[in-house]
Design a protein around this motif. Structure first.
Motif, mmCIF file in Angstrom:
data_model
loop_
_atom_site.group_PDB
_atom_site.id
_atom_site.type_symbol
_atom_site.label_atom_id
_atom_site.label_comp_id
_atom_site.label_asym_id
_atom_site.label_seq_id
_atom_site.Cartn_x
_atom_site.Cartn_y
_atom_site.Cartn_z
ATOM 1 N N ASN A 60 -6.335 -18.536 10.538
ATOM 2 C CA ASN A 60 -6.073 -17.818 9.151
ATOM 3 C C ASN A 60 -6.666 -18.803 8.154
ATOM 4 O O ASN A 60 -7.385 -18.482 7.224
ATOM 5 N N MET A 61 -6.260 -20.171 8.093
ATOM 6 C CA MET A 61 -6.795 -21.141 7.239
ATOM 7 C C MET A 61 -8.305 -21.175 7.024
ATOM 8 O O MET A 61 -9.103 -21.388 6.158
ATOM 9 N N GLY A 62 -8.899 -21.093 8.237
ATOM 10 C CA GLY A 62 -10.569 -21.129 8.382
ATOM 11 C C GLY A 62 -11.066 -20.150 7.671
ATOM 12 O O GLY A 62 -12.089 -20.386 6.851
ATOM 13 N N LEU A 63 -10.656 -19.050 7.812
ATOM 14 C CA LEU A 63 -11.001 -17.861 7.274
ATOM 15 C C LEU A 63 -10.811 -17.899 5.752
ATOM 16 O O LEU A 63 -11.755 -17.665 4.936
ATOM 17 N N ALA A 64 -9.402 -18.253 5.441
ATOM 18 C CA ALA A 64 -9.305 -18.299 3.665
ATOM 19 C C ALA A 64 -10.182 -19.457 3.270
ATOM 20 O O ALA A 64 -10.588 -19.387 2.159
ATOM 21 N N LEU A 65 -10.376 -20.557 3.827
ATOM 22 C CA LEU A 65 -11.256 -21.727 3.369
ATOM 23 C C LEU A 65 -12.731 -21.259 3.200
ATOM 24 O O LEU A 65 -13.445 -21.624 2.090
ATOM 25 N N THR A 66 -13.187 -20.386 4.050
ATOM 26 C CA THR A 66 -14.675 -19.860 3.864
ATOM 27 C C THR A 66 -14.786 -18.860 2.663
ATOM 28 O O THR A 66 -15.533 -18.763 1.919
ATOM 29 N N THR A 67 -13.699 -18.222 2.748
ATOM 30 C CA THR A 67 -13.506 -17.226 1.118
ATOM 31 C C THR A 67 -13.440 -18.018 -0.011
ATOM 32 O O THR A 67 -14.000 -17.431 -0.750
ATOM 33 N N MET A 68 -12.828 -19.186 0.113
ATOM 34 C CA MET A 68 -13.000 -20.024 -1.000
ATOM 35 C C MET A 68 -14.264 -20.789 -0.988
ATOM 36 O O MET A 68 -14.549 -21.303 -2.145
ATOM 37 N N GLY A 69 -15.071 -20.785 -0.176
ATOM 38 C CA GLY A 69 -16.373 -21.744 -0.039
ATOM 39 C C GLY A 69 -16.272 -23.311 0.392
ATOM 40 O O GLY A 69 -16.959 -23.970 0.243
ATOM 41 N N ASN A 70 -14.928 -23.232 0.823
ATOM 42 C CA ASN A 70 -14.738 -24.767 1.416
ATOM 43 C C ASN A 70 -15.417 -24.865 2.857
ATOM 44 O O ASN A 70 -14.419 -24.937 3.811
ATOM 45 N N SER A 104 -12.496 -18.768 17.207
ATOM 46 C CA SER A 104 -13.044 -20.136 16.352
ATOM 47 C C SER A 104 -14.240 -20.139 16.198
ATOM 48 O O SER A 104 -14.899 -20.670 15.023
ATOM 49 N N TYR A 105 -15.091 -19.299 17.303
ATOM 50 C CA TYR A 105 -16.465 -19.316 17.027
ATOM 51 C C TYR A 105 -16.767 -18.220 15.630
ATOM 52 O O TYR A 105 -17.759 -18.589 15.052
ATOM 53 N N VAL A 106 -16.050 -17.498 15.360
ATOM 54 C CA VAL A 106 -16.137 -16.575 14.369
ATOM 55 C C VAL A 106 -16.210 -17.283 12.871
ATOM 56 O O VAL A 106 -16.986 -17.425 12.184
ATOM 57 N N VAL A 107 -15.095 -18.272 12.973
ATOM 58 C CA VAL A 107 -14.920 -19.184 11.645
ATOM 59 C C VAL A 107 -16.309 -20.127 11.653
ATOM 60 O O VAL A 107 -16.832 -20.373 10.562
ATOM 61 N N ILE A 108 -16.854 -20.555 12.773
ATOM 62 C CA ILE A 108 -17.780 -21.727 12.820
ATOM 63 C C ILE A 108 -19.214 -20.743 12.499
ATOM 64 O O ILE A 108 -19.759 -21.360 11.557
ATOM 65 N N VAL A 109 -19.482 -19.450 12.895
ATOM 66 C CA VAL A 109 -20.534 -18.910 12.650
ATOM 67 C C VAL A 109 -20.506 -18.427 11.139
ATOM 68 O O VAL A 109 -21.515 -18.572 10.337
ATOM 69 N N ILE A 110 -19.386 -17.760 10.853
ATOM 70 C CA ILE A 110 -19.192 -17.717 9.269
ATOM 71 C C ILE A 110 -19.689 -18.696 8.301
ATOM 72 O O ILE A 110 -20.499 -18.465 7.376
ATOM 73 N N CYS A 111 -19.275 -19.950 8.687
ATOM 74 C CA CYS A 111 -19.548 -20.954 7.948
ATOM 75 C C CYS A 111 -21.022 -21.508 7.800
ATOM 76 O O CYS A 111 -21.551 -21.602 6.790
ATOM 77 N N TYR A 112 -21.542 -21.389 8.938
ATOM 78 C CA TYR A 112 -22.680 -21.770 9.033
ATOM 79 C C TYR A 112 -23.421 -20.569 8.407
ATOM 80 O O TYR A 112 -24.716 -21.220 7.486
ATOM 81 N N ARG A 113 -23.442 -19.521 8.591
ATOM 82 C CA ARG A 113 -23.969 -18.444 7.927
ATOM 83 C C ARG A 113 -23.875 -18.590 6.416
ATOM 84 O O ARG A 113 -25.245 -18.440 5.861
ATOM 85 N N GLU A 114 -22.856 -18.753 5.958
ATOM 86 C CA GLU A 114 -22.842 -18.665 4.509
ATOM 87 C C GLU A 114 -23.142 -19.764 3.854
ATOM 88 O O GLU A 114 -23.608 -19.867 2.624
#
Length: 188
Positions: free
Chosen positions: A104-114, A141-151
């Motif tokens: 949850n925190m990983g997704l929220a941080l991606t939402t905020m751009g961190n 966990s791969y969801v968070v990692i992939v979204i971060c790299y993609r964004e």
């Protein structure tokens, strides 16, 4: 006379259609308002349950559920709840709750751009999930990692980790699970 009949017929059809559309809009608006009330009631109930819950795994689950409801709309609130869940899960040595809080925190941080902090959490979650052989958490966990790299525009890493997620899924009991099927991680 035919023209008059056609005129009245067309006018009557227009009036009926306009009334139908007005009624349809009223029904849709009231449905949306009702759904918002139900959602708000659910949030209020969860908040109350957290307030009265003892410091146990159920409270971790409640905090994680609250966090997940705020991930995309109020990321800072989501982070607050997930941090509370993370702290309590660590105190209780409750790894399933810890993994949910990290997700949850990983997704929220991606939402905020961190993205750096989200990636750090994603990799920590991945290590714990792999050690526990928890395939759902590995894939999340791969969801968070992939979204971060993609964004961040790092498509090579995004695709690499997406392929790894697909490989893990194909060799696990989740191979037929529609949630993890395909390349949803990369937006295809």
């Amino acid at each position: 006379r035919k023209r008059i009949g056609i005129y009245y017929s067309t006018t009557l059809s227009f009036i009926l259609m306009r009334h139908f559309l007005t009624i349809l809009m009223l029904v849709l608006c009231s449905s949306i308002a009702y759904a918002q009330q139900v959602y708000q009631f659910h949030l209020d109930s969860l908040k109350h349950a957290v307030e009265v819950a003892s410091e146990d795994t159920n409270k971790v689950k409640l905090l994680n559920e609250l966090s997940s409801l705020y991930v995309w709309s109020y990321a800072d609130t989501s982070i607050s709840y997930s941090q509370q869940a993370l702290n309590l899960a660590e105190k209780l040595n409750y790894e399933p709750g810890l993994l949910s809080a990290q997700y949850n925190m990983g997704l929220a941080l991606t939402t905020m751009g961190n993205y750096p902090r989200a990636l750090d959490l994603g990799f920590k979650q991945l290590a714990i999930a792999q050690r526990r052989n928890d395939m759902v958490s590995v894939l999340l966990s791969y969801v968070v990692i992939v979204i971060c790299y993609r964004e961040q525009g790092d498509y090579n890493n995004a695709l690499s980790y997406n392929r790894e997620a697909q490989r893990v899924q194909e060799h696990s009991y989740l191979k037929d699970n529609l949630v993890f099927r395909g390349s949803f991680l990369t937006g295809r």
